[in-house]
Scaffold this active site. Structure first.
Site, PDB file in Angstrom:
ATOM      1  N   TRP A 196       7.879  11.857  -2.415  1.00  0.00           N
ATOM      2  CA  TRP A 196       7.685  10.426  -2.160  1.00  0.00           C
ATOM      3  C   TRP A 196       9.065   9.757  -2.012  1.00  0.00           C
ATOM      4  CZ3 TRP A 196       9.255   6.263  -5.299  1.00  0.00           C
ATOM      5  CH2 TRP A 196       8.859   5.006  -4.805  1.00  0.00           C
ATOM      6  N   ASP A 475      -3.447   2.389   5.282  1.00  0.00           N
ATOM      7  CA  ASP A 475      -2.730   3.080   4.218  1.00  0.00           C
ATOM      8  C   ASP A 475      -3.601   4.155   3.574  1.00  0.00           C
ATOM      9  OD1 ASP A 475      -0.699   3.628   2.461  1.00  0.00           O
ATOM     10  OD2 ASP A 475      -0.456   1.563   1.780  1.00  0.00           O
ATOM     11  N   ASP A 545       8.264   4.838   1.996  1.00  0.00           N
ATOM     12  CA  ASP A 545       8.446   3.655   1.149  1.00  0.00           C
ATOM     13  C   ASP A 545       9.921   3.410   0.853  1.00  0.00           C
ATOM     14  OD1 ASP A 545       5.920   2.680   0.962  1.00  0.00           O
ATOM     15  OD2 ASP A 545       5.399   3.743  -0.886  1.00  0.00           O
TER      16      ASP A 545
HETATM   17  C1  GLA Z   1       1.919   1.935  -0.074  1.00  0.00           C
HETATM   18  C2  GLA Z   1       2.620   1.564   1.214  1.00  0.00           C
HETATM   19  C3  GLA Z   1       3.364   0.262   1.032  1.00  0.00           C
HETATM   20  C4  GLA Z   1       2.404  -0.811   0.619  1.00  0.00           C
HETATM   21  C5  GLA Z   1       1.672  -0.400  -0.642  1.00  0.00           C
HETATM   22  C6  GLA Z   1       0.589  -1.365  -1.001  1.00  0.00           C
HETATM   23  O1  GLA Z   1       2.828   2.301  -1.055  1.00  0.00           O
HETATM   24  O2  GLA Z   1       3.472   2.577   1.615  1.00  0.00           O
HETATM   25  O3  GLA Z   1       4.017  -0.093   2.237  1.00  0.00           O
HETATM   26  O4  GLA Z   1       1.510  -1.072   1.656  1.00  0.00           O
HETATM   27  O5  GLA Z   1       1.084   0.883  -0.495  1.00  0.00           O
HETATM   28  O6  GLA Z   1      -0.102  -1.000  -2.122  1.00  0.00           O
END
Ligand code: GLA
Length: 725
Positions: A196, A475, A545
């Site tokens: 991650w 998502d 992320d």
């Molecule tokens: C994931 C996505 C983020 C965001 C969060 C929301 O981590 O990668 O960009 O949308 O979820 O919970």
């Protein structure tokens, strides 16, 4: 494109720069002959006599079956003398599973073959289908080869048919098998591994005797491993030498293996992960494996990456969107997380158009009871306590500002604290009596069940129909565990993971085709689904992320090995960075984000006047260069893993312009005279590097290069290169 010569039963498939040859040997096996630079069909007899016959077993010989172990088979059989890993294994109801796949017949069909319920290549010149019959059972397999004159990618998959009356169980169903010869050199294998916030990092290791297996058992193409492997010849560099890419167009648990056998040849295969896999095939039924995009490059890893970028853009990504200017979004996630109300959102929305942003995306937290990640997933109705007046007030505010509106969904998941779970606890993936493994307080919905897919289609459709939404961020934030569904009988539980993936494809197909005017972005941030299967539905995907201006160079570098830069959604976020705490210059974050589908992930209302001017300038710059992001050829110049720099360059197909983005990570007192050699330009054209005021030929820019700019830590540079006519 494909030739079949009845006299010798040989096949030659040729694409843009490659040829792939095979023939039916004297014992009836389909044997691999050649995969490399393009050759002519007049060379096939030479390949047969000089290469093929050398390792073709002669069945009249007493020991012939054992000799199949050295034969470069187009599909590996099981338990009959070929001791390498098989491509397909089918267990009959008496428990036997040995096989010996031999040529039966073939046909060539025009165009691509559509795979029902799965993403597949949208067009092609022709597909060659060679049917092999198992000597030991009633199983037949079709080996499918889909090729186009304009592409360096050969698309492969396998169809397994039970031609008997009794049911059988498929225990291994790989999509392709490619044999590479011993060339007296050592091959190495490159995979994209990670975690991650640190995804798709290239890892290269030598291939030695034995089998290398890369895989995901996560239920998805994962953060840990992407469904891609490249095999590199000894001479392979960034822009020179030979390599082969194997890229599965598949979003579920996968495996790719590279096995070096005792004669030093390499068998590369891959497909659905056989770990925990099983599929009951009744008499008369067929099973269609996912496709794999196989690529040969004589121009090193860079050539392979450019071939994959052309392939995904030309043959996989939705043609309505692939070359269309992408929305330039501001997303509220890192600006507010769950803590927002109308006023906070309005402040961001009101600021956006002044800076050149055209779309506001409302992220997680707008629905159900969702003030943190503990509850609400699955309840796809607006939380009016939080958003007074519902989505309409936010959309109206966007419209007043000339902005389009995008919305976040995580359709495949459910929180136990949700109305959906309370109404349908059996819809979550779990096994009665076993405590479900929780991740981010959520469970996965059982998409093997048609009624669950229907429910999600209706719930998401309702929101899309009732509101003016032009963009969806799709998502998914956890892996699948407790692979089990009460929906299937005991002997079919091995089908769960693949059936889940088919359920996802069904939902994605229905929503994307039901709402053709909505732009769907995938999200690999929390859940790591970034692959060529999902790309069929989502022209771009939230890449990671991790939005840190340094870490991003590595993630985007690795991802570019086998996916186009336009498939990477890249946002500028605030500092200190929320994932790494690092502070990088605003310009650097903008420069790195401009090497993909750019956007913003911060509270615009909190920016200083100077930062706002920077956003404006970044977007103006982006609008000058996004044609290169969508259509250009990528050249990777400085490797962020092995040097103090990152540098990539996008070059127009007609070589009339280019865009260079680089970053220097740390100050180095000794790098006064370091030279950066540019790639991909036309040697005979004259170019101007606008920012440097330099004019030189393409030949000089490649041969002599340009001095690296001297910059502070994590400083970035952008050069626009234009042809001087
Ligand atoms: C994931 C996505 C983020 C965001 C969060 C929301 O981590 O990668 O960009 O949308 O979820 O919970």
């Amino acid at each position: 494109m494909t030739d079949f010569e009845t006299a010798s039963k040989s096949f030659l498939i040729s694409g843009k720069n490659y040829s792939y040859a095979m023939y039916v040997n004297k014992s009836g096996y389909l044997q691999h002959l050649y995969y490399g630079k393009r050759i002519d069909k007049t060379d096939v007899p030479f390949l047969i006599s000089a290469h093929g016959e050398n390792c073709a077993p002669d069945l009249s010989d007493f020991n012939a079956d054992m000799l199949t172990d050295a034969m470069p088979a187009e599909a590996g059989s099981f338990g009959k003398g070929d001791f390498r890993s098989a491509t397909v294994i089918v267990r009959r109801n008496d428990g036997s599973a040995m096989s010996s796949f031999k040529y039966l017949c073939h046909k060539t069909v025009k165009g691509a073959v559509k795979l029902a319920g799965q993403p597949c290549v949208r067009k092609a010149d022709a597909t060659l289908i060679i049917t092999l019959k198992d000597d030991c059972s009633d199983t037949q397999i079709d080996l499918c080869y889909t090729a186009s004159e304009n592409s360096d990618v050969l698309v492969r998959n396998t169809v397994i048919r039970n031609c008997g009356k009794d049911a059988a169980e498929i225990v291994k169903a790989y999509s392709f098998c490619v044999q590479l010869p011993d060339t007296c050199g050592t091959y190495s294998a490159l995979r994209l591994a990670g975690a991650w916030a640190s995804e798709r990092k290239p890892v290269t290791t030598p291939l030695a005797e034995g089998e290398l297996k890369i895989q995901s058992a996560h239920g998805y193409s994962s953060h840990a491993m992407n469904p891609f492997l490249a095999v590199l010849a000894e001479d392979c560099g960034e822009n020179n030498g030979e390599c082969y890419g194997f890229n599965l167009l598949y979003s579920g648990s996968f495996a790719i293996t590279a096995e070096v056998s005792s004669n030093k040849s390499v068998r590369v295969q891959g497909g659905i992960n056989d770990y925990m896999f099983g599929w009951k095939l009744n008499g008369g039924e067929s099973f269609v494996t996912p496709q794999a995009a196989v690529c040969y490059s004589a121009e090193g890893l860079g050539g392979m990456s450019r071939a994959y970028a052309d392939f995904f853009r030309g043959y996989i990504i939705n043609p309505d969107y692939v070359y269309k200017r992408r929305p330039i979004v501001v997303n509220n996630w890192e600006a507010t997380y769950f803590d927002f109300d109308n006023e906070k959102l309005f402040k961001i929305i009101d600021e956006a158009p002044k800076l050149g942003i055209d779309t506001f995306v409302l992220d997680d937290g707008w629905f159900g009871k969702r003030d943190d990640d503990k509850s609400g997933l699955g309840d796809w109705f607006v939380n009016e306590n939080k958003l007074k007046g519902g989505l309409k007030t936010v959309i109206d505010r966007c419209k007043k500002n000339g902005l389009k509106f995008g919305l976040w969904f995580e359709p495949e998941m459910v929180c136990e604290d949700s109305d959906l779970f309370r109404a349908h606890p059996d819809w979550a993936v779990k096994k009665e009596g076993v405590t479900p493994s929780r991740s981010r307080n959520q469970l996965v919905l059982d998409l093997t069940r048609g009624e669950v897919v229907d429910y999600l289609f209706n719930a998401v459709s309702k929101i899309l129909k009732e509101n003016e939404i032009s963009y969806v961020k799709w998502d998914k934030n956890r892996d699948i565990t407790e692979n089990f569904t009460a929906n299937l009988p005991a002997e079919r539980q091995g089908e769960f993971a693949h059936r889940y993936t088919l359920g996802f494809y069904d939902l994605a197909e229905r929503l994307t085709s039901g709402f053709p005017n909505v732009f769907f972005e995938g999200c690999a941030g929390g859940g790591g689904r970034f692959d060529g299967g999902a790309m069929y539905y989502f022209p771009q995907t939230w890449t990671s992320d991790d939005t840190d201006g340094l870490e991003r160079t590595k993630i985007q570098w690795g991802t570019s090995f086998c996916y186009p830069v336009s498939s990477m959604s890249c946002h500028v976020s605030a500092c200190p960075n929320h994932q790494t705490q690092r502070i990088t210059p605003f310009d650097t974050r903008g420069a790195i984000a401009s090497l993909g589908a750019t956007g913003y992930e911060l509270d615009l209302s909190k920016l200083s006047g100077e930062e706002k001017l920077k956003v404006k300038a970044q977007i103006e710059n982006y609008k000058k260069t996004d044609g290169l992001v969508l259509r250009g050829d990528l050249y990777r110049l400085c490797n962020p893993f092995t040097s103090n720099y990152f540098c990539e360059m996008l070059v127009a197909k007609d070589k009339s312009e280019a865009y260079v983005v680089g970053e220097r990570f740390r100050g180095d007192p000794c790098d006064h005279d370091r030279v950066l050699k540019l790639e991909g330009l036309d040697s005979n054209k004259v170019y101007k590097i606008v920012e440097l005021g330099l004019t030189a030929s393409g030949k000089a820019l490649k041969g002599a290069g340009v001095m690296f700019p001297r910059l502070p830590d994590c400083g970035a540079w952008i050069w626009h290169i234009e042809e001087v006519k």
